[in-house]
Design a protein around this motif. Structure first.
Motif, PDB file in Angstrom:
ATOM      1  N   GLN A 229       0.703  -1.362  -0.298  1.00 37.06           N
ATOM      2  CA  GLN A 229       0.168  -0.105  -0.415  1.00 37.06           C
ATOM      3  C   GLN A 229       0.916   1.017   0.167  1.00 37.06           C
ATOM      4  N   HIS A 230       0.705   2.140  -1.438  1.00 38.85           N
ATOM      5  CA  HIS A 230       1.036   3.829  -1.029  1.00 38.85           C
ATOM      6  C   HIS A 230       0.200   4.173  -1.099  1.00 38.85           C
ATOM      7  N   GLY A 231      -0.006   5.030  -0.297  1.00 38.86           N
ATOM      8  CA  GLY A 231      -1.071   6.083   0.642  1.00 38.86           C
ATOM      9  C   GLY A 231      -2.411   5.948  -0.666  1.00 38.86           C
ATOM     10  N   ASP A 232      -2.752   5.800  -1.436  1.00 39.40           N
ATOM     11  CA  ASP A 232      -4.590   5.714  -1.509  1.00 39.40           C
ATOM     12  C   ASP A 232      -4.317   3.985  -2.471  1.00 39.40           C
ATOM     13  N   SER A 233      -3.016   4.047  -3.005  1.00 40.75           N
ATOM     14  CA  SER A 233      -3.463   3.263  -3.984  1.00 40.75           C
ATOM     15  C   SER A 233      -2.393   0.948  -3.858  1.00 40.75           C
ATOM     16  N   LEU A 234      -2.750   0.570  -4.304  1.00 39.48           N
ATOM     17  CA  LEU A 234      -2.056  -0.452  -3.584  1.00 39.48           C
ATOM     18  C   LEU A 234      -1.451  -1.758  -5.024  1.00 39.48           C
ATOM     19  N   THR A 235      -0.532  -1.952  -5.133  1.00 40.54           N
ATOM     20  CA  THR A 235      -0.080  -2.941  -5.783  1.00 40.54           C
ATOM     21  C   THR A 235       0.454  -4.244  -5.196  1.00 40.54           C
ATOM     22  N   PHE A 236       1.328  -5.271  -6.874  1.00 38.41           N
ATOM     23  CA  PHE A 236       1.367  -6.621  -6.379  1.00 38.41           C
ATOM     24  C   PHE A 236       2.705  -5.962  -6.694  1.00 38.41           C
TER      25      PHE A 236
ATOM     26  N   MET B 282       5.168   1.844   4.626  1.00 34.27           N
ATOM     27  CA  MET B 282       4.187   0.781   3.522  1.00 34.27           C
ATOM     28  C   MET B 282       3.483  -0.458   4.440  1.00 34.27           C
ATOM     29  N   ALA B 283       2.179  -0.557   4.555  1.00 39.40           N
ATOM     30  CA  ALA B 283       2.111  -1.506   5.337  1.00 39.40           C
ATOM     31  C   ALA B 283       1.908  -2.975   3.419  1.00 39.40           C
ATOM     32  N   SER B 284       2.821  -4.163   4.269  1.00 42.18           N
ATOM     33  CA  SER B 284       2.258  -4.801   2.637  1.00 42.18           C
ATOM     34  C   SER B 284       2.140  -6.074   3.339  1.00 42.18           C
ATOM     35  N   LYS B 285       1.744  -7.154   2.432  1.00 45.89           N
ATOM     36  CA  LYS B 285       1.822  -8.892   2.820  1.00 45.89           C
ATOM     37  C   LYS B 285       2.154  -9.202   1.847  1.00 45.89           C
ATOM     38  N   GLN B 286       2.143 -10.824   2.086  1.00 47.68           N
ATOM     39  CA  GLN B 286       2.659 -12.170   1.367  1.00 47.68           C
ATOM     40  C   GLN B 286       1.092 -12.109  -0.060  1.00 47.68           C
ATOM     41  N   VAL B 287       0.409 -12.778  -0.642  1.00 43.33           N
ATOM     42  CA  VAL B 287      -0.321 -12.429  -0.931  1.00 43.33           C
ATOM     43  C   VAL B 287       0.141 -13.817  -2.554  1.00 43.33           C
ATOM     44  N   VAL B 288      -1.188 -14.176  -2.965  1.00 43.58           N
ATOM     45  CA  VAL B 288      -0.895 -14.910  -4.585  1.00 43.58           C
ATOM     46  C   VAL B 288      -1.533 -14.358  -5.138  1.00 43.58           C
ATOM     47  N   LEU B 289      -1.081 -14.037  -6.140  1.00 49.38           N
ATOM     48  CA  LEU B 289      -2.403 -13.517  -7.109  1.00 49.38           C
ATOM     49  C   LEU B 289      -2.633 -14.238  -8.227  1.00 49.38           C
ATOM     50  N   GLY B 290      -3.840 -14.104  -8.427  1.00 49.09           N
ATOM     51  CA  GLY B 290      -4.461 -15.215  -9.417  1.00 49.09           C
ATOM     52  C   GLY B 290      -5.027 -14.708 -10.579  1.00 49.09           C
ATOM     53  N   MET B 291      -5.214 -15.276 -11.933  1.00 45.47           N
ATOM     54  CA  MET B 291      -5.596 -14.533 -12.932  1.00 45.47           C
ATOM     55  C   MET B 291      -5.748 -15.321 -14.060  1.00 45.47           C
TER      56      MET B 291
ATOM     57  N   ARG C 192      -7.775  -3.253   2.021  1.00 46.58           N
ATOM     58  CA  ARG C 192      -7.175  -2.694   2.476  1.00 46.58           C
ATOM     59  C   ARG C 192      -7.251  -2.674   4.225  1.00 46.58           C
ATOM     60  N   SER C 193      -8.995  -3.305   4.277  1.00 49.71           N
ATOM     61  CA  SER C 193      -8.707  -3.330   6.380  1.00 49.71           C
ATOM     62  C   SER C 193      -8.104  -4.732   6.204  1.00 49.71           C
ATOM     63  N   VAL C 194      -7.973  -5.933   5.132  1.00 47.39           N
ATOM     64  CA  VAL C 194      -7.536  -6.753   6.078  1.00 47.39           C
ATOM     65  C   VAL C 194      -5.745  -6.892   6.029  1.00 47.39           C
ATOM     66  N   LEU C 195      -5.577  -5.657   5.515  1.00 44.29           N
ATOM     67  CA  LEU C 195      -3.751  -4.782   5.331  1.00 44.29           C
ATOM     68  C   LEU C 195      -3.691  -3.837   6.671  1.00 44.29           C
ATOM     69  N   THR C 196      -4.935  -3.744   6.363  1.00 45.83           N
ATOM     70  CA  THR C 196      -4.188  -2.534   8.152  1.00 45.83           C
ATOM     71  C   THR C 196      -4.699  -3.430   9.603  1.00 45.83           C
ATOM     72  N   GLN C 197      -5.480  -4.128   9.433  1.00 42.55           N
ATOM     73  CA  GLN C 197      -5.685  -5.554  10.708  1.00 42.55           C
ATOM     74  C   GLN C 197      -3.868  -6.109  10.135  1.00 42.55           C
ATOM     75  N   ARG C 198      -3.691  -6.781   9.560  1.00 47.78           N
ATOM     76  CA  ARG C 198      -2.197  -7.527   9.603  1.00 47.78           C
ATOM     77  C   ARG C 198      -1.498  -6.547  10.514  1.00 47.78           C
ATOM     78  N   HIS C 199      -1.796  -5.532   9.563  1.00 46.95           N
ATOM     79  CA  HIS C 199      -0.495  -3.973   9.890  1.00 46.95           C
ATOM     80  C   HIS C 199      -0.029  -4.150  11.479  1.00 46.95           C
ATOM     81  N   GLU C 200      -1.599  -3.905  12.415  1.00 49.30           N
ATOM     82  CA  GLU C 200      -1.600  -3.407  13.673  1.00 49.30           C
ATOM     83  C   GLU C 200      -1.183  -4.618  14.343  1.00 49.30           C
ATOM     84  N   ASP C 201      -1.549  -6.143  13.976  1.00 54.37           N
ATOM     85  CA  ASP C 201      -0.779  -6.966  14.434  1.00 54.37           C
ATOM     86  C   ASP C 201       0.320  -7.592  14.667  1.00 54.37           C
TER      87      ASP C 201
END
Lengths: 372, 294
Positions: A249-256, A291-300, A275-284
């Motif tokens: 998360q950079h400010g208002d935008s999310l990127t992978f 800069m909040a970040s989280k490991q994810v798997v992107l599917g396409m 975003r909420s998932v991200l913030t929760q994780r951030h607080e935890d």
């Protein structure tokens, strides 16, 4: 009240194998349910428990308001189509089809009428005097279907009925089964490992793995919104592209992105709940980083990737031509991607890819479940 | 050293061929020849006498009695063995605790030598000191003279044969039952067939080709019944004289080789006739089920 209900259904074999580990499913009258999963996922065991061919070691089966959990097959009103036909080898086609009716004391005249009706519906009239071994696999399975349909049971159970047939007969019988099911409002449970078969037949698909249900949903829900990585990978041919990386998360935008590349894929606003998932994780984790970040798997899905003038660069490493379209395997800095394309590409060709942001799915790499 | 293929071929087949000619083909034809002579073991000139021996056979009351005794023996022995063997096989079909041990014990009688068993049963059934009558006397029951009562002798031999050969029927029947795929029973359960219907319309017809084969083997074998008769009553007892016992009596006690040979040819023809009827029947069943014929 659902017509058929499975509650915490379990099967543990005497050798300790836990084939089915608690299945909950509700089926309405007239529904076509497909149990889909790889071999050993418990789908056939589940079907056989519904039929009464296996005795559940836990849970309950309710069929038409009756608890049938431990009743023998003959005391449930079911039709069953076996993968290997299970026709009686010493009886003619006619005798095979008439057998279920003879056992319930139907009069010869009624048997004759029912026989003619199903034989015509399944196109086996010319085979009535032949023995099963004289027939092709497709014809044997037609006879097997006829035998199941000659009565009108509460529910039809089919265990990979088309699994052993050649492609031509498979498509033909598949369409036939669905037409019959729709026109007669038959309630059916159909087991297969073929996701294409599942998609084309089912009202609802139940994806199973490891003796558990992974997801229940309409074919489009299963395909477009897989509940976890297993479903994403298993459903679709080829399956979903799955890339490991970080959600940032950079400010208002999310990127992978991936730490080892400078490629940033913008994540569309439709994943705003992320975003909420991200913030929760951030607080935890009490990370003090701005800069909040989280490991994810992107599917396409492969069909939502297309070549573009700019975007993710990559080299074509394989091109599979399939007539109306093809699948192109591309090596990119964020991992290997498969793209569905009507254009053809040469191996080694350098191209750029654009990912349709609205179709990006994100998964938790630890639990495998879909995020948001 | 190189051996030519042609030579090698005969090298492989040759010994078996010589054995076959020396011990099967030649004796058969020599036997046919002898049956048309008045040859005797005591020597003397052998003369061709045409079909006179065969005429003697059909006038001989010993022959008609032996034929009747053998027929009765074969029908009763094979039928009882079939029914008991099949029943045992059905009981042993499903797994249960101790099944391997019980199966092995049930197979023991079949593995013993008939002549030895005949002698053992001779002791067991002896009217004075036999175990059976001892046991009966304990309960104060009537003690039949198993081996000397003319009405009981054949029955006693029949019992021993049934005791010996029921396991064989059971073994073949088990093979037949095990060859029936389980999914047919599952299909029948789905099709709401009763247990009796499943037995009558699935188990029995699918098992029958093997059962017929077992009946064929037992019938041809029982037709030749000799060793039990020999061990229990001897070959010249009118109540138990089978065709083979009569043949032995004529040939080796009466030294009439020519007449004996014609007896053996008659027995052979009966066996061949019955066997070919059975084999055709089995083949026709299998053809009906679309199986490859045996």
């Amino acid at each position: 009240m659902p017509f058929l209900e499975l509650q915490n259904l379990q099967k543990t074999y005497p050798d300790g194998t836990r084939a089915v580990r608690g299945i909950d499913l509700q089926v309405d009258k007239g529904e076509f349910i497909v149990l889909l999963g790889p071999s050993g996922c418990g789908k056939t065991t589940t079907l056989r428990m519904i039929a009464g061919l296996e005795d559940p070691t836990g849970g309950q089966i309710t069929l038409d308001n009756q608890n049938v959990t431990h009743l023998p097959p003959s005391q449930r009103d079911i039709g069953f189509v076996f993968q290997f036909y299970a026709l009686y080898p010493h009886m003619t086609v006619q005798k095979n089809i008439a057998f279920p009716l003879e056992n319930i004391g139907t009069s010869p005249a009624d048997i004759e009428a029912a026989l003619n009706r199903v034989a015509r519906a399944l196109g086996v009239e010319a085979l009535l005097d032949q023995y099963p071994r004289q027939l092709s696999g497709g014809d044997q399975q037609r006879v097997s279907l006829a035998r199941a349909m000659v009565r009108t049971p509460d529910i039809y159970l089919m265990d990979e009925p088309l699994g052993t047939l050649d492609a031509e007969h498979r498509l033909e019988l598949r369409a036939f089964i669905r037409r019959q099911q729709l026109s007669l409002s038959i309630t059916a449970i159909y087991v297969t490992h073929d996701q294409e078969e599942a998609m084309s037949l089912a009202d609802r698909i139940v994806v199973m793995d490891g003796g558990k249900i992974r997801q229940i949903g309409s074919p489009s829900e299963i395909y477009n919104h897989p509940a976890d990585l297993f479903v994403a990978n298993f459903v679709g041919s080829p399956g979903m592209n799955l890339l490991n990386g970080q959600l940032v998360q950079h400010g208002d935008s999310l990127t992978f992105t991936r730490p080892d590349s400078d490629i940033h894929i913008p994540i569309h606003a439709n994943i705003a709940p992320m975003r909420s998932v991200l913030t929760q994780r951030h607080e935890d984790t009490k990370t003090q980083s701005s800069m909040a970040s989280k490991q994810v798997v992107l599917g396409m899905r492969p069909e939502f990737i297309r070549p573009a003038n700019r975007g993710i660069p990559g080299d074509v490493i394989l091109s599979e031509y399939q007539g109306s379209h093809g699948y192109v395997h591309i090596d990119t800095p964020i991992g290997e991607l498969v793209m569905r394309s009507t254009d053809r590409f040469a191996i080694g060709e350098k191209i750029h890819l654009h990912l349709n942001e609205t179709h990006i799915r994100l998964f938790d790499p630890d639990t495998g479940t879909a995020l948001a | 050293m190189r051996v030519k293929d042609g030579v090698l071929k005969y090298g492989f087949v040759g010994p078996a061929l010589i054995f076959l000619i020396a011990f099967n083909i030649f004796p058969l034809f020599y036997n046919i020849y002898l049956s048309f002579t008045d040859a005797e073991l005591s020597g003397g000139a052998t003369q061709l006498i045409g079909g006179r021996n065969y005429g003697v056979i059909f006038d001989d009351t010993r022959y008609s009695t032996a034929l009747r005794t053998t027929g009765l023996f074969v029908v009763l022995a094979v039928a009882t063995e079939l029914i008991l063997g099949f029943a045992l096989a059905l009981a042993l079909q499903k797994p249960f605790w101790g099944k391997p041990v019980i199966t092995t014990i049930l197979l023991v009688p079949m593995m013993l030598s008939p002549a030895v068993m005949g002698l053992y049963w001779n002791f067991i059934l002896n009217g004075h000191y036999g175990v059976v009558n001892q046991a009966l006397s304990v309960f104060g029951l009537f003690q039949p003279q198993w081996l000397t009562d003319p009405d009981l002798k054949l029955f006693s031999i029949l019992m021993i044969d049934i005791w010996m050969w029921t396991p064989f029927m059971m073994l073949i029947a088990l093979a037949g039952l095990n060859a029936i795929p389980n999914h047919l029973y599952e299909a029948a359960a789905i099709d709401r067939a009763s247990r009796w219907t499943i037995f009558r319309r699935i188990t029995l017809p699918l098992c029958s080709p093997l059962l017929f084969l077992a009946v064929l083997l037992r019938t041809t074998d029982a037709l030749k019944q000799f060793d039990l008769v020999m061990a229990v009553t001897g070959p010249n007892d009118r109540a138990t004289q089978t065709l083979s016992a009569l043949l032995y009596q004529v040939m080796f006690r009466g030294y009439k080789i020519g007449l004996g040979s014609s007896y053996s040819i008659v027995i052979l023809l009966i066996v061949i006739a019955l066997a070919s009827i059975f084999i055709r029947y089995i083949a026709s069943i299998q053809a009906k089920q679309g199986r490859e014929s045996a």
